[in-house]
Design a protein around this motif. Structure first.
Motif, short mmCIF file in Angstrom:
data_model
loop_
_atom_site.label_atom_id
_atom_site.label_comp_id
_atom_site.label_asym_id
_atom_site.label_seq_id
_atom_site.Cartn_x
_atom_site.Cartn_y
_atom_site.Cartn_z
N LYS A 1 -8.06 13.79 -61.21
CA LYS A 1 -6.95 13.64 -60.26
C LYS A 1 -5.61 13.57 -60.99
O LYS A 1 -4.64 14.22 -60.61
N GLN A 2 -5.60 12.80 -62.06
CA GLN A 2 -4.35 12.66 -62.82
C GLN A 2 -3.93 13.99 -63.43
O GLN A 2 -2.76 14.36 -63.43
N LEU A 3 -4.94 14.72 -63.94
CA LEU A 3 -4.63 16.03 -64.53
C LEU A 3 -4.14 17.01 -63.47
O LEU A 3 -3.22 17.80 -63.70
N ASP A 4 -4.74 16.91 -62.28
CA ASP A 4 -4.29 17.77 -61.18
C ASP A 4 -2.85 17.45 -60.80
O ASP A 4 -2.04 18.35 -60.51
N GLU A 5 -2.52 16.17 -60.82
CA GLU A 5 -1.13 15.79 -60.52
C GLU A 5 -0.15 16.43 -61.50
O GLU A 5 0.91 16.91 -61.12
#
Lengths: 594, 594
Positions: free
Chosen positions: A342-346
């Protein structure tokens, strides 16, 4: 004076004094037969007490006071039973014997407190009430202090403050001018200065030697987030100097400001070449509060011998994104190996936003167990990734974030990602200050729209003598004797050594696409002046609003300006701009056409 | 730095030092095998020597230098054989070993000397050369010093300098505004401020308590001698004060300026009522460097018991000029009894000039032998003249100059004559400074043209509370809490206690002929602000250009302004105002109509 003391100065040493205070009712509370009122002025808050037992009528009067009433009270300084040691006046209170209402007040549309419930629009409409709040007033007090310090320093260095005119001449170079129709010269217009540039240069020709001015400047631009149509510069110029002298004098200014205003001893102002700033941070105003410098895995813009290459197994193309890119470049985010999907997608979403416009983000985790795991594992071997890790100097727990594309674009995009990572990792502390000189800016930059070179700084900037020959062959490679001061990733000042020779100035105008006639019409007075004994000179201008906002730890310059305008250039408090009378336009011999 | 020292600092204590100087060639002379050159910078002049015996080539180079060439020289400090003790550097010279031309110079169009041969127009066109002359530069250095002193004093008194906006709103009250078309708000205009009046009052509402600003203001007026479309004010405002506080604080400012800038200890600033100033000097800005107060022989505007009467023998009309006059009034010119017919004719011509417009002048000599001799002897007896002499307090050797007419007119005319006599008698010494407070100005003045009352100061000035009742019956008699500071017959500052109450402000606008709607549209923001707790406040603004010119002993403000405009509002150096591009007007949605 209507008062004997301010609301910020009474302490235990004033016990039993009969005093008179004036100010605004901050708040009021009842407790049994007593009423306590906090009265506020610019200097502080003092508690007033009214006791029914002493004077029931007076206390009844006090209970009628509303918030923000303006009052004048006389009474005796007594010791408080319950002290508030957090405020300078917290050990005393005034036992009031006389109360006078100097002015009543309607209920303010928002709370006059440090944290207010007023929205931006409401606060701007009632700016005079917003300015009552401590944080806003403190910003303007800070601004005042900084202006005084600037003057003290420069006056001490033999600079003379000279006022240059506000009604000047419009020039098409640079940003859009505000213009002022001249009634006495019908059909003609003054312009408001975007900076006093030509005037300060003329003052050097006049032998003023060292000039400064804290001065309003004007630009009729579409107002992005944090621009104002009128803004303030610390404008400076010196004669018989070289770049090194300017850097020293104004490093001194900044250090003195930090020392005397914020009590911070800056070690000094480091220097960085423009080319290095672009290479290592993708920005000419790098935020050097944190390192996270760029690492190049592939760079086809360099000669083969100097270019880093993307390490990989075979020689054949395997990952088109990297294979076709001019530049493959990344940053090492310390301790971020555990970032979730999720953080990487952000982060990917962040760089894909239209304002940044990147197409994708590659990552490579350096896991705590020492293994490497990338989002492009299918294209690269463990061996390849190890070489990446070596280039990034990564350690277990780190996360490499990599982007690819054309050199200029990808650097700008990665710069945004770097700042975002700085935010996420808490590396951009507003109480830490990292100033930096960026040196050797290019003289010219290519403008796609007009298909010509523009002056990166302004047309009066001197090229480096050794680069003048390049003007004809590689104009974009000519370096200027130009410098910026950057603090925490924000440009707060910029300047240059100027041209002081008519022939060179004429050559510059030619390269900027001016005809001889245009150059003469617009800047003839300056070129003429150069023929009467112009000394070598150079200078700098600081954005004062921005500088204050950085000292105040604010993101916006708006709250360091007493009466700012909104993004449409309107002052919503006074409702300006506005229509003017037909009669006025007739006198000015103009007509509106919308 | 290109230099090790300035041209103003080397003395005998620097003997034998190797130094490098930079500056302009002031003059050059040959003497036998030697060339002497005076090199000049802002700080002074130093003599350079070139000797053929030492270095024939270098000397030959030196002989080629023209006036105003910019040079850099290195050499040794030696003792002069013929010293010039009038200049700080006059005991030494530099034996030059190295000479570099930093820039050549065309022959300037006028001499760069204290006394120049350049006419006004030429000096303005080449203002950057005019600014090289010591007297002009010294004025601007003085201006800088005064600005620094003002800031030091006010900062020390807890005043905060706050920048108010330059792009504000046009208001029809007062002088004509300069306006600025708004591109982002088509059809609408900003105005440039004639003063920051409403903003400083809002800052008081905000609780800033003590505000100041040295600030540019703008008025689009037809430029009489010595007006400029842009000028600078020291603008100040205080809260919770009475008139007395303002007078004290700013008397302190003026005294500190005189003390620290000119080394003059002013005893204080005397005070005079407006009504007395008009009665005794015929002016609201009397030059009190000399007395020569008005003496009234007849005044029909006063109640009979208080009015002086023209003494004369019979009761019947004998001299129609006096008999029909509202006011017969004069001055006593000490020691002028021996004025010739020609001198008296000159005075008569002076007051008959259209600018003054008097019809005639009566004189009465008090001869050294004690006899009295008037130009109207055939109407008045010796006895009458003796009574005149007693009223004038004349002594043998004096000359009484008498005029008659309607009160307001004749006072103004006699005021001009008084100043002229002051000039003739050498009573208006530029090195003598006589400051004065003029108090209790009328609130309103009748305007013949618009047939209504105008605010004498501005619409925000507070009437004296005891006079408010007169607003309806005798508006012209209402006194204001308004005061001017005058130095040597020039108004250098003015201010007032302001209205801080919405109802009273609305009443004022009504009396000034504003409809409720107009008042709300133009000044609604201020009247609204008064409802949210406005403190009692007042202030003052000084004309900074004028103040500097008085300190500099100049008649004109032009030479204390770096780049002034001429009487048509033009800057002839940069050739502004000028036409702008069609494209610019299109963007602004305006068109010229001339």
């Amino acid at each position: 004076m209507l008062r004997t003391h301010t609301c910020g100065e009474l302490t235990l040493s004033d016990l039993n004094k009969e005093v008179t205070l004036t100010g605004w009712v901050q708040k009021s509370r009842d407790l049994g037969g007593m009423t306590f009122i906090d009265v506020r002025d610019r200097y502080g808050i003092t508690q007033l007490t009214f006791n029914s037992d002493d004077n029931a009528e007076l206390r009844a009067q006090a209970r009628e006071l509303g918030r923000e009433y303006v009052i004048k009270v006389t009474g005796k300084v007594i010791e408080r039973s319950s002290k508030n040691l957090k405020m300078p006046t917290g050990e005393v209170e005034i036992k009031v014997s006389k109360l006078e209402i100097l002015n009543s007040a309607k209920l303010p549309p928002f709370m006059i407190e440090d944290e207010t419930d007023g929205g931006d629009d409401l606060r701007m409409k009632y700016r005079y009430l917003d300015l009552r709040r401590n944080p806003v007033r403190n910003n303007l007090v800070l601004r005042h202090k900084m202006a005084q310090e600037v003057r003290k320093y420069l006056d001490g260095m033999d600079f003379i403050e000279v006022e240059t005119p506000v009604l000047i001449k419009s020039t098409p170079e640079g940003a859009r001018d505000f213009v002022v129709p001249s009634r006495m010269n019908p059909g003609e217009f003054y312009a408001l200065p975007q900076s006093p540039q030509t005037f300060k240069q003329l003052l050097m020709v006049s032998g003023f030697d060292r000039y400064f001015q804290i001065v309003k400047c004007f630009r009729d631009e579409d107002l992005r987030a944090d621009r104002q149509p009128e803004f303030t510069q610390i404008d400076c110029e010196m004669s018989f100097i070289e770049q090194e002298d300017i850097l020293n004098v104004f490093e001194g200014l900044i250090r003195q400001l930090f020392k005397n205003v914020k009590g911070i001893d800056l070690a000094g102002v480091p220097r960085m070449l423009y080319s290095d700033a672009m290479r290592l941070y993708g920005s000419d105003k790098p935020d050097t509060r944190f390192a996270m410098q760029f690492v190049e895995l592939k760079n086809t813009t360099l000669p083969e011998t100097k270019a880093p290459l993307l390490w990989r197994g075979g020689g054949e193309a395997i990952f088109p994104v990297f294979d076709t890119a001019e530049l493959v470049i990344g940053i090492n985010a310390k301790g971020c190996a555990e970032y979730t999907r999720k953080q990487l997608d952000e982060l990917t979403d962040f760089i894909k936003r239209p304002q940044i416009g990147a197409t994708g983000l590659i990552y490579c985790r350096h896991n705590t167990d020492g293994t490497l795991k990338s989002s492009v594992d299918k294209f690269y071997t463990e061996e390849d990734l190890k070489k990446w890790s070596a280039a990034f100097n990564s350690e277990p727990g780190d996360l490499m974030l990599i982007m690819a594309g054309s050199a200029d674009k990808v650097r700008k995009q990665l710069s945004e990602l770097r700042l975002e990572m700085g935010n996420r990792l808490g590396l951009r502390d507003k109480n830490k200050f990292s100033p930096l000189w960026v040196l050797d800016f290019p003289l010219l930059e290519w403008d796609e729209e007009s298909q010509r070179y523009h002056a990166m700084h302004h047309p009066f900037t001197s090229p480096k003598p050794e680069d003048i020959a390049l003007l004809d062959t590689n104009p974009g490679d000519v370096r200027a004797n130009a410098y910026d001061m950057v603090i925490n990733g924000t440009e707060i000042g910029g300047g240059s050594i100027r041209i002081h020779d008519r022939a060179l100035q004429a050559l510059m105008f030619k390269h900027l696409g001016f005809s001889t006639e245009e150059a003469q019409k617009q800047f003839g007075f300056l070129m003429d002046a150069f023929e009467f004994g112009a000394p070598p000179h150079g200078g700098i201008a600081f954005g004062f609003d921005r500088l204050v906002s950085i000292f105040a730890g604010l993101d916006s310059i708006r709250d360091v300006i007493a009466f700012p305008k909104n993004n449409s250039g309107r002052d919503v408090m006074i409702d300006s701009p506005s229509t003017i009378a037909e009669e006025q336009m007739k006198e000015l011999k103009i007509r509106t056409t919308n």
